[in-house]
Design a protein around this motif. Structure first.
Motif, PDB file in Angstrom:
ATOM      1  N   LEU A 251       3.152  -0.206   2.016  1.00  0.00           N
ATOM      2  CA  LEU A 251       2.264  -0.819   1.026  1.00  0.00           C
ATOM      3  C   LEU A 251       1.213  -1.706   1.685  1.00  0.00           C
ATOM      4  O   LEU A 251       0.049  -1.735   1.266  1.00  0.00           O
ATOM      5  CB  LEU A 251       3.078  -1.625   0.016  1.00  0.00           C
ATOM      6  N   ASP A 252       1.628  -2.418   2.726  1.00  0.00           N
ATOM      7  CA  ASP A 252       0.692  -3.292   3.436  1.00  0.00           C
ATOM      8  C   ASP A 252      -0.434  -2.478   4.075  1.00  0.00           C
ATOM      9  O   ASP A 252      -1.604  -2.877   4.049  1.00  0.00           O
ATOM     10  CB  ASP A 252       1.422  -4.098   4.522  1.00  0.00           C
ATOM     11  N   VAL A 253      -0.081  -1.312   4.647  1.00  0.00           N
ATOM     12  CA  VAL A 253      -1.102  -0.456   5.261  1.00  0.00           C
ATOM     13  C   VAL A 253      -2.008   0.139   4.181  1.00  0.00           C
ATOM     14  O   VAL A 253      -3.235   0.159   4.326  1.00  0.00           O
ATOM     15  CB  VAL A 253      -0.451   0.669   6.093  1.00  0.00           C
ATOM     16  N   LEU A 254      -1.421   0.610   3.086  1.00  0.00           N
ATOM     17  CA  LEU A 254      -2.221   1.212   2.014  1.00  0.00           C
ATOM     18  C   LEU A 254      -3.204   0.227   1.407  1.00  0.00           C
ATOM     19  O   LEU A 254      -4.288   0.607   0.966  1.00  0.00           O
ATOM     20  CB  LEU A 254      -1.304   1.769   0.928  1.00  0.00           C
ATOM     21  N   SER A 255      -2.835  -1.037   1.394  1.00  0.00           N
ATOM     22  CA  SER A 255      -3.731  -2.052   0.825  1.00  0.00           C
ATOM     23  C   SER A 255      -5.016  -2.168   1.629  1.00  0.00           C
ATOM     24  O   SER A 255      -6.043  -2.637   1.124  1.00  0.00           O
ATOM     25  CB  SER A 255      -3.027  -3.403   0.761  1.00  0.00           C
ATOM     26  N   THR A 257      -6.468   0.560   3.019  1.00  0.00           N
ATOM     27  CA  THR A 257      -7.151   1.853   3.009  1.00  0.00           C
ATOM     28  C   THR A 257      -7.658   2.273   1.650  1.00  0.00           C
ATOM     29  O   THR A 257      -8.349   3.291   1.529  1.00  0.00           O
ATOM     30  CB  THR A 257      -6.204   2.964   3.503  1.00  0.00           C
ATOM     31  N   GLY A 258      -7.264   1.527   0.613  1.00  0.00           N
ATOM     32  CA  GLY A 258      -7.632   1.968  -0.728  1.00  0.00           C
ATOM     33  C   GLY A 258      -6.694   3.004  -1.263  1.00  0.00           C
ATOM     34  O   GLY A 258      -6.969   3.651  -2.280  1.00  0.00           O
ATOM     35  N   GLY A 259      -5.549   3.205  -0.556  1.00  0.00           N
ATOM     36  CA  GLY A 259      -4.552   4.154  -1.024  1.00  0.00           C
ATOM     37  C   GLY A 259      -3.876   3.660  -2.282  1.00  0.00           C
ATOM     38  O   GLY A 259      -3.907   2.485  -2.614  1.00  0.00           O
ATOM     39  N   GLU A 260      -3.264   4.582  -3.006  1.00  0.00           N
ATOM     40  CA  GLU A 260      -2.629   4.222  -4.271  1.00  0.00           C
ATOM     41  C   GLU A 260      -1.404   3.359  -4.019  1.00  0.00           C
ATOM     42  O   GLU A 260      -0.616   3.608  -3.116  1.00  0.00           O
ATOM     43  CB  GLU A 260      -2.221   5.495  -5.028  1.00  0.00           C
ATOM     44  N   MET A 261      -1.232   2.325  -4.828  1.00  0.00           N
ATOM     45  CA  MET A 261      -0.128   1.388  -4.664  1.00  0.00           C
ATOM     46  C   MET A 261       1.056   1.794  -5.530  1.00  0.00           C
ATOM     47  O   MET A 261       0.905   2.387  -6.576  1.00  0.00           O
ATOM     48  CB  MET A 261      -0.563  -0.014  -5.058  1.00  0.00           C
ATOM     49  N   THR A 262       2.238   1.456  -5.053  1.00  0.00           N
ATOM     50  CA  THR A 262       3.462   1.754  -5.775  1.00  0.00           C
ATOM     51  C   THR A 262       4.337   0.517  -5.776  1.00  0.00           C
ATOM     52  O   THR A 262       4.461  -0.144  -4.743  1.00  0.00           O
ATOM     53  CB  THR A 262       4.223   2.916  -5.096  1.00  0.00           C
ATOM     54  N   ASP A 263       4.961   0.228  -6.893  1.00  0.00           N
ATOM     55  CA  ASP A 263       5.834  -0.931  -6.957  1.00  0.00           C
ATOM     56  C   ASP A 263       7.064  -0.731  -6.086  1.00  0.00           C
ATOM     57  O   ASP A 263       7.595   0.369  -5.964  1.00  0.00           O
ATOM     58  CB  ASP A 263       6.314  -1.186  -8.399  1.00  0.00           C
ATOM     59  N   VAL A 264       7.549  -1.815  -5.486  1.00  0.00           N
ATOM     60  CA  VAL A 264       8.777  -1.777  -4.713  1.00  0.00           C
ATOM     61  C   VAL A 264       9.939  -1.565  -5.672  1.00  0.00           C
ATOM     62  O   VAL A 264      10.047  -2.227  -6.700  1.00  0.00           O
ATOM     63  CB  VAL A 264       8.970  -3.091  -3.934  1.00  0.00           C
TER      64      VAL A 264
END
Length: 265
Positions: A251-255, A257-264
């Protein structure tokens, strides 16, 4: 483990001279036998294009892809078809099951499409027994024995996807390629499928390469490659960390890149 796949400076361009789109830009990496590798990135990052080239569905513009000593970029269309049939298994988001066949028949069809393998007596009886045994084993492994006689429209999305997995794995492919396999599933069915992938990776030593936009799905992998603008810009290896810790790192990396986020979860 040893390198099973080597991707060397692969490029893929679309369009013509006046309007060229560079979908994959000099990508290089290796996949070991028995690895479970995820490929992530925002929409348009090139992840599905990369998977399609590894699946021999699409050709590279430049570079090479080696499966052990075989350079698939140099194979003819007929040779590619044989290679695909004998080495690869596919699991996609939309299942691609035949509604006119039962769950069991969909799986057996994948076996019958292989080259004819008759029994020792030459009669084909041994082959029929082998087909039945192989189907029984994979139905049991994936927990869909109880729906074997039902048609795809009579079972849940999770059961359809497990059937798709069974069809992909029944020929014991050397590589399982999965493109957004949980995209059409609810959270519970998705978790069951991902646990199935993990079991297959551990028990059958299946090599799995999965493209996903979903961090929760990716957290089941042993290694994640992140793509952006057609290039690999980051890599995460899970190691001995818990899946929950690995998920947060993804999630930290995706934040970034603009990648889609997913809840933990």
């Amino acid at each position: 483990m040893q390198d099973y796949i080597r991707i060397c400076d692969v490029e893929k361009y679309y369009g013509n001279e006046s309007n060229v789109t560079k979908a994959v830009d000099r990508v290089s990496f290796c996949v070991d036998q028995g690895e479970f590798v995820g490929v992530m990135g925002p929409s348009g990052s090139g992840k599905t294009t990369l998977l399609n080239m590894l699946a021999t569905i699409d050709r590279v513009t430049a570079g090479h892809i080696y499966y052990e000593k075989t350079d698939i970029t140099e194979l003819s269309e007929n040779a590619l078809s044989d290679f695909r049939k004998n080495n690869l298994g596919f699991v996609f988001q939309d299942y691609n099951l035949l509604d006119t066949l039962t769950i069991e028949e969909n799986i057996i069809l994948a076996l019958t499409l292989q080259k004819d393998r008759k029994g020792a007596d030459g009669s084909g009886i041994g082959r029929k027994k082998k087909l039945t045994q192989s189907c029984e084993e994979i139905l049991r492994l994936l927990g869909i024995e109880d729906v074997r006689e039902k048609f795809p429209y009579q079972v849940s999305g999770g059961q359809k996807q497990r059937c798709a997995c069974a069809r992909a794995l029944v020929n014991h492919p050397r590589l399982l390629l999965a493109d957004e396999p949980t995209g059409a599933l609810d959270s519970r069915a998705a978790q069951t499928l991902l646990e199935t992938f993990t079991d297959l990776n551990h028990t059958m030593k299946a090599t799995i390469l999965m493209v996903t936009h979903d961090a929760f799905s990716a957290s089941y992998c042993g290694r994640i490659l992140f793509l952006k603008d057609g290039k690999i810009f980051h890599e995460l290896v899970r190691g001995d960390r818990s899946r929950r810790v690995f998920l947060q790192e993804i999630l930290d990396v995706l934040s970034l890149t603009g990648g889609e986020m997913t809840d933990v979860k």
